[in-house]
Design a protein around this motif. Structure first.
Motif, PDB file in Angstrom:
ATOM      1  N   LEU A 263       0.836  -1.201   0.000  1.00 39.99           N
ATOM      2  CA  LEU A 263       0.000   0.000   0.000  1.00 39.99           C
ATOM      3  C   LEU A 263       0.877   1.260   0.000  1.00 39.99           C
ATOM      4  O   LEU A 263       0.681   2.174  -0.807  1.00 39.99           O
ATOM      5  CB  LEU A 263      -0.915  -0.007   1.231  1.00 39.99           C
TER       6      LEU A 263
ATOM      7  N   VAL B 241      -5.333   2.610   6.171  1.00 44.03           N
ATOM      8  CA  VAL B 241      -6.117   1.528   5.563  1.00 44.03           C
ATOM      9  C   VAL B 241      -7.593   1.911   5.427  1.00 44.03           C
ATOM     10  O   VAL B 241      -8.263   1.460   4.504  1.00 44.03           O
ATOM     11  CB  VAL B 241      -5.965   0.166   6.314  1.00 44.03           C
TER      12      VAL B 241
ATOM     13  N   GLY C 240      -8.889   1.668   1.924  1.00 42.08           N
ATOM     14  CA  GLY C 240      -9.826   0.538   1.880  1.00 42.08           C
ATOM     15  C   GLY C 240     -11.278   0.950   1.748  1.00 42.08           C
ATOM     16  O   GLY C 240     -12.070   0.269   1.099  1.00 42.08           O
TER      17      GLY C 240
ATOM     18  N   PRO D 175      -9.231   0.235  -2.765  1.00 40.87           N
ATOM     19  CA  PRO D 175      -7.991  -0.554  -2.758  1.00 40.87           C
ATOM     20  C   PRO D 175      -7.485  -0.829  -4.172  1.00 40.87           C
ATOM     21  O   PRO D 175      -6.288  -0.968  -4.397  1.00 40.87           O
ATOM     22  CB  PRO D 175      -8.390  -1.868  -2.068  1.00 40.87           C
TER      23      PRO D 175
ATOM     24  N   ARG E 272      -3.806  -1.404  -6.017  1.00 45.78           N
ATOM     25  CA  ARG E 272      -3.557  -2.773  -6.505  1.00 45.78           C
ATOM     26  C   ARG E 272      -3.386  -2.804  -8.019  1.00 45.78           C
ATOM     27  O   ARG E 272      -2.468  -3.440  -8.537  1.00 45.78           O
ATOM     28  CB  ARG E 272      -4.701  -3.704  -6.082  1.00 45.78           C
TER      29      ARG E 272
ATOM     30  N   ASN F  43      -6.998  -6.841  -1.059  1.00 45.32           N
ATOM     31  CA  ASN F  43      -8.132  -5.947  -0.739  1.00 45.32           C
ATOM     32  C   ASN F  43      -8.763  -6.334   0.591  1.00 45.32           C
ATOM     33  O   ASN F  43      -9.111  -5.470   1.407  1.00 45.32           O
ATOM     34  CB  ASN F  43      -9.207  -6.035  -1.832  1.00 45.32           C
TER      35      ASN F  43
ATOM     36  N   VAL G  12      -6.561  -5.183   3.484  1.00 46.63           N
ATOM     37  CA  VAL G  12      -6.588  -3.725   3.668  1.00 46.63           C
ATOM     38  C   VAL G  12      -7.944  -3.245   4.192  1.00 46.63           C
ATOM     39  O   VAL G  12      -8.019  -2.337   5.025  1.00 46.63           O
ATOM     40  CB  VAL G  12      -6.223  -3.008   2.340  1.00 46.63           C
ATOM     41  N   LYS G  13      -9.023  -3.881   3.726  1.00 46.89           N
ATOM     42  CA  LYS G  13     -10.364  -3.427   4.142  1.00 46.89           C
ATOM     43  C   LYS G  13     -10.793  -3.978   5.501  1.00 46.89           C
ATOM     44  O   LYS G  13     -11.457  -3.287   6.270  1.00 46.89           O
ATOM     45  CB  LYS G  13     -11.404  -3.855   3.090  1.00 46.89           C
TER      46      LYS G  13
END
Length: 495
Positions: free
Chosen positions: A61, A401, A405, A410, A414, A430, A433-434
Motif C-alpha cells: 500500500l 487503511v 480501503g 484498494p 492494486r 483488498n 486492507v479493508k
C-alpha cells in the motif's frame, strides 16, 4: 517538480535502503525478547500470519501510493483525497520526534563502543549505566546538568545524518546503505558464529525456540506479533511512501515489498540467535536460570550485554566492539530514512532546497537532543516512545487503511502495482486492507487504551504522562492540521 524528482540509482539501491530503514534497534533488542516471552517457537505462527496479513499488504500500500503519485507521504495522500492531507503530515512529525530520541540511543552506542575497548563499565554494569553514565535523576521533571559525553555523541550522530542526507537520494542515502547494511549483516553473522559456540548457547537457543503451544490462543500474543511486524517494517512513519516515490516508472513494487519483509525477518532471526546464545552463556556461567538474565531494550544492550562481555575475557572486547558497531550501523540506516521522511514533505510542499531543509532539521534535532543529554533523558525516551508507538503509529496505520480501503478504493493501488510487477496480487490484498488489518489495529488500540486506564504506563505520575506522552500526540495532530492548511508552492497538487 515531478520531472526533476530525484531517483534511486537502481532498484537494488532502493531495496537496500528500505531494508536498512526496517532493520533497526528493534530487530536486535526487541524481537528476541518478544518471541521468547510470547511462546518461543509457537510465536512464529502469529508472527508469519501478521507478516502476510498486515506487514506485506501495508508495505505494498505504501510503496504503491508513493510510486503512483510520485510524492512524499503528505503529497501522495493529498492526491488521493485533499481533505486527508493532514494524515501525511502526522507521521512526518512523529518521524521527527522519534529521530530526537533515536540520536540519544545512538550516542549511548558511540560511548559504549569506546567503553568496550577497556570494559570501562566495571563489574556492576547496572549502576555504571544508570548512575555513572546517564546520571539518571529521580523524576522525569528533574533534568540536572548536561552530560557532556552524551551530548558529544548526539552531535556526532546528527553530523553523520546531515552528511548522508545532504548528498541526496542517490549520492547520499543509497551509497551509505550500500556500505552500512552489508557491513551490519557481516558483523551480525560474525557475532552469531562466535556466540553459538559459547558454553550454554544451546540452552539459550532451546529457551528461545521451544514452542509453548498454549500461548498461541492468547490474544496478547497476536497483538505482540502484529506490533512487532508493524514497528520493525517502518510502517506508518512516512518512510516507505517517500522512498518509493524516488523509484523509476517501471519497478516491481509487489516483489520489492516481499523482499523487504523477508530480509527484515531474516535479520530478526539472526539477531535472536546471537542474543539468546549469549544469554545462554551468561546463565550457564552464573549458574542461574535463563529467565533471570533475559531482558529487552535499553537494559539488554547497555546493562546485560556489557556484563556478559566482562565474563568473556578478551573475546568480550571483540564481541563488545562488534555488538556496539552493529547497534550503531542499524541505528544510522534507520535514522537516515527518518530524516528523509521528514525533509521530503517540506521540499515537496514549499519547494525549499534539500540542503537547507536537511540542515534545519539536523540543527533543530540537535538542539532538542540537549534535553535528552540530561539526567532525565531516559525518562523522556521511555514515555515518548511508548506513546508514539502505541498511539501515533497505530492510529496513522489504521487511518491509512481506512482511507484506501473504504474512502478511496484498494483497486487504485492494486491495479497500479499489478501493472508494473512480475507477479500480480489478488483480491486477498483488498480483504487485508479493508478488513483484517483495520480489525487488528483497532483491537491493538483499544487494548493499549484499556491498559493505560487501568495502570498508567511505567508507573509514572499522570503529570509526566500528560507532559511527555499525550501532549506529544496532541501536538503532532494539531501541527499536522496547521501545515496541511498551507498552500502548495509547487504544482504537485491542485489546490
Amino acid at each position: 517538480m515531478e520531472e526533476n524528482r530525484e531517483q534511486w540509482g537502481s532498484k537494488l539501491g532502493f531495496i537496500i535502503a528500505a531494508i536498512g530503514s526496517a532493520v533497526g534497534l528493534g530487530n536486535i533488542w526487541r524481537f528476541p525478547y518478544i518471541a521468547y516471552s510470547n511462546g518461543g517457537g509457537a510465536f512464529l505462527i502469529p508472527y508469519f500470519f501478521a507478516i502476510f496479513t498486515a506487514g506485506i499488504p501495508l508495505l505494498i500500500l505504501e510503496y504503491g501510493l508513493g510510486h503512483k503519485f510520485k510524492g512524499s507521504t503528505p503529497l501522495a495522500i493529498a492526491k488521493v483525497n485533499k481533505k486527508w492531507e493532514w494524515l501525511g503530515w502526522w507521521p512526518t512529525i512523529n518521524a521527527f520526534i522519534i529521530l530526537t530520541y533515536y540520536s540519544m540511543i545512538l550516542s549511548w552506542a558511540v560511548n559504549y563502543l569506546r567503553f568496550s575497548l577497556t570494559k570501562a563499565w566495571g563489574s556492576d554494569t547496572n549502576t555504571f549505566f544508570h548512575v555513572d553514565f546517564i546520571k539518571l535523576t529521580e523524576s522525569p521533571f528533574k533534568f540536572s546538568g548536561v552530560i557532556l559525553p552524551i551530548l558529544i555523541g548526539i552531535a556526532v550522530i546528527w553530523f553523520i545524518n546531515w552528511i548522508i542526507c545532504y548528498k541526496g537520494i542517490k549520492g547520499g542515502i543509497e551509497k551509505a546503505n550500500k556500505i552500512l547494511l552489508p557491513a551490519l549483516v557481516v558483523i551480525m553473522i560474525i557475532i552469531v558464529i562466535r556466540s553459538v559456540n559459547l558454553e550454554g548457547a544451546t540452552e539459550g537457543l532451546n529457551t528461545l525456540f521451544t514452542p509453548d503451544w498454549s500461548k498461541v490462543m492468547e490474544p496478547k500474543v497476536w497483538i505482540a506479533a502484529y506490533g512487532q511486524v508493524f514497528f520493525s517494517l517502518s510502517l506508518a512513519m512516512g518512510i516507505m511512501m517517500t522512498y518509493s516515490s524516488y523509484l523509476p516508472e517501471k519497478t516491481d513494487i509487489n516483489n520489492s515489498a516481499f523482499m523487504t519483509a523477508f530480509a527484515n525477518c531474516g535479520f530478526e532471526f539472526l539477531s535472536a540467535i546471537a542474543v539468546f546464545s549469549i544469554l545462554g552463556f551468561m546463565a550457564t556461567s552464573k549458574g542461574v536460570p535463563i529467565n533471570e538474565v533475559v531482558s529487552s531494550g535499553v537494559g539488554l544492550a547497555f546493562v546485560v550485554f556489557p556484563a556478559v562481555f566482562t565474563e568473556m575475557g578478551t573475546l568480550g572486547v571483540i564481541l563488545g566492539v562488534l555488538f556496539f558497531l552493529c547497534l550503531l550501523f542499524a541505528g544510522i540506516t534507520s535514522s537516515v530514512s527518518l530524516i528523509e521522511a521528514v525533509s521530503a514533505p517540506f521540499i515537496d510542499k514549499f519547494g525549499w532546497a534539500r540542503n537547507k531543509v536537511v540542515a534545519v532539521i539536523c540543527t533543530i534535532g540537535f538542539l532538542i537532543g540537549i534535553l535528552y543529554s540530561t539526567g532525565a533523558g531516559l525518562y523522556l525516551l521511555d514515555i515518548i516512545d511508548n506513546f508514539i508507538n502505541n498511539y501515533g503509529i497505530v492510529v496513522v496505520g489504521l487511518l491509512e487503511v481506512i482511507l484506501i480501503g473504504w474512502i478511496s478504493s484498494p483497486d487504485t493501488v492494486r491495479n497500479h502495482t499489478n501493472e508494473i510487477s512480475y507477479f500480480r496480487i489478488g483480491k486477498w490484498w483488498n480483504i487485508c486492507v479493508k478488513f483484517v488489518t483495520p480489525a487488528i489495529l483497532v483491537f491493538m488500540l483499544v487494548q493499549s487504551i484499556l491498559t493505560e486506564v487501568k495502570t498508567p504506563y511505567g508507573g509514572y505520575e499522570l503529570s509526566a504522562l500528560l507532559a511527555y506522552g499525550w501532549s506529544i500526540i496532541g501536538f503532532g495532530i494539531i501541527l499536522a492540521l496547521i501545515i496541511s492548511k498551507r498552500h502548495w508552492k509547487s504544482k504537485n497538487v491542485v489546490e
